[in-house]
Design an enzyme around this catalytic site. Structure first.
Site, short mmCIF file in Angstrom:
data_model
loop_
_atom_site.label_atom_id
_atom_site.label_comp_id
_atom_site.label_asym_id
_atom_site.label_seq_id
_atom_site.Cartn_x
_atom_site.Cartn_y
_atom_site.Cartn_z
N GLU A 1 0.91 -1.31 0.09
CA GLU A 1 0.00 0.02 -0.04
C GLU A 1 0.77 1.25 -0.04
OE1 GLU A 1 -2.43 -0.45 3.33
OE2 GLU A 1 -3.49 -2.12 2.49
N HIS B 1 3.24 1.13 3.02
CA HIS B 1 3.23 0.05 4.22
C HIS B 1 3.34 -1.48 3.20
CE1 HIS B 1 0.95 3.17 6.34
NE2 HIS B 1 2.04 3.19 6.70
N HIS C 1 0.29 -1.45 10.30
CA HIS C 1 0.06 0.02 10.12
C HIS C 1 -1.25 0.32 10.70
CE1 HIS C 1 -0.91 -1.71 6.29
NE2 HIS C 1 -1.68 -0.82 6.14
#
Length: 439
Positions: free
Chosen positions: A341, A365, A371
């Protein structure tokens, strides 16, 4: 002469001719023995000839000279483009970048091509499977030169400064909070009006399309009618000093010279075109009962793989909307994901990290790297009064999500000098609230 027309749906046939040459489109056949106005017919194919009709992409261009008329290509050393994902050791940490710096003119002039920098990616264009995330920073317009991508499609997300993009199909003005897609092989130039910055998602081996709606039904998310394609526009211009055509080929840049403008297409028809979309037209689907829905409900465009439901890349946005869920922690949940991501911010303040995540910056991430909201966001949302509330007013964040494991380039980790080495500290104040005596 510039303009746009409604796309009316992905895969649909479109046609346009410059009004200065009425009847430039041949009638009844694509490649007559003699084209109207003495034009040349040229087909641009974005898919294999034998692809099924539903996925076959091609357009016919009727131009003053065919694009084959140029000198040989030679290597061009500009920007920081790469698909060498092994130039630096992998880094599984949560990564965040401060806003990428825009060079100052006139001391350091930089146009769209020279201002391209690869941040991360995976796969490679020769095998026709992969993606790359690029950052562009520029302060001057492309003059007598154009770019085309032999490797894949560019999804361009301006963050600062509007872009006037001239293509073989016509012109598009693309401003922050809009996106455009320049598909593989399409020649384009970018004119800017000051300091400009933005993000690019490049995909190899697939084209972007609208996601399937499933139980949502016939309407919602991005509607086909809101996508726009250019109206035909041509210039019959000789360039005695030389016009530079730049090809991105196997991750590198090459330049060829010709003595005429490549924007000499008088008419075109087909279903393989550049297009743009305004993000404010996205029709949000959201939770109204309880829990926080997965971010896939915010998908604008997807580039599919052969595995059902698994995307090579998704373009996802987080627009202004209402939050109305009952008994629910409303910001994004803490998360580990089998996808990669990358997030960027066009404007405003992202709800899960209102301070450190800034417009013009980004975060990555990686696969299975945890996260979620920072400590301040968690404490605030845990104590908030649960009533209908507006979320993300004045904000537009987005995500490039991929099923591939992305490697970060040396430019991203070192050269750019924009890496926020204190990102991990936003979670350090999180504390345990566990009490075994109470539910």
């Amino acid at each position: 002469m510039t303009g746009l027309q409604y796309m009316s749906g992905f895969g649909n046939e479109h046609a346009s001719e410059d009004p200065r040459c009425p009847g430039a489109l041949p009638e009844g056949q694509n490649n007559p023995q003699v084209c109207p106005y003495g034009l040349y017919a040229e087909q641009l194919s974005g898919s294999a000839f034998t692809c099924p009709r539903a996925t076959n992409r091609r357009s016919w261009l009727y131009r003053i000279l065919p694009s084959v008329c140029h000198k040989p290509f030679k290597p061009l050393e500009e920007g920081h483009l790469t698909h060498d994902w092994d130039e630096i050791e992998p880094d599984p940490n949560q990564l965040r970048w401060k806003p990428f710096e825009i060079p100052k003119a006139p001391q350091n002039k930089m146009d769209f091509v020279s201002g391209l920098h690869t941040l991360c990616g995976a796969g490679e264009p020769r095998g026709r499977n992969g993606i790359a995330v690029h950052i562009f920073v520029c302060n001057t317009s492309m003059t007598d030169r154009c770019l085309y991508n032999s490797d894949g499609d560019f999804l361009i997300v301006p963050q600062q400064g509007k872009l006037l993009i001239t293509t073989e199909f016509g012109k598009m003005l693309v401003e922050p909070n809009e996106i455009c897609v320049i598909q593989q092989g399409m020649r384009f130039s970018v004119e800017v009006f000051g300091e400009s910055r933005g993000y690019i998602l490049e995909v190899y081996g697939a084209h972007f399309e609208l996601p399937d709606l499933g139980p949502i039904g016939a309407n919602g998310l991005a509607n086909p009618r809101d996508f726009l394609v250019p109206v035909a526009w041509y210039e019959d211009r000789q360039v005695p000093g030389g016009y530079t055509v730049i090809s991105k080929y196997q991750g590198k840049l090459f330049a060829a010279q010709q003595d005429y403008s490549p924007y000499n297409v008088v008419a075109w028809h087909g279903n393989y075109t550049p297009y743009k979309y305004h993000l404010e037209k996205f029709m949000v689907i959201n939770a109204v009962a309880f829990d926080h829905a997965d971010p896939s409900i915010f998908t604008v465009l997807t580039a599919k793989t052969t595995r059902a439901g698994v995307a090579l890349a998704d373009f996802v946005i987080f627009p202004p909307r209402w939050g109305v869920a009952n008994n629910t922690f409303r910001p994004p949940y803490y998360h580990r994901n089998c996808m990669s991501e990358f997030m960027g911010l066009i404007k405003g303040h992202y709800e899960a990290k209102e301070e450190g995540f800034q417009p013009g910056g980004g975060s990555l991430h990686s696969m299975m790297t945890p996260h979620g909201p920072d400590a301040d966001c968690f404490e605030k949302a845990s104590k908030a009064k649960l009533e209908p509330e507006r979320v993300a007013d004045g904000t537009m964040a987005f995500m490039f999500e991929s099923s591939l494991s992305l490697a970060v380039t040396k430019w991203g980790l070192q050269t750019s000098n924009r890496l926020d080495k204190n990102y991990y500290k936003c979670w350090e104040p999180l504390k345990s609230h566990f009490n075994p005596k109470y539910k």
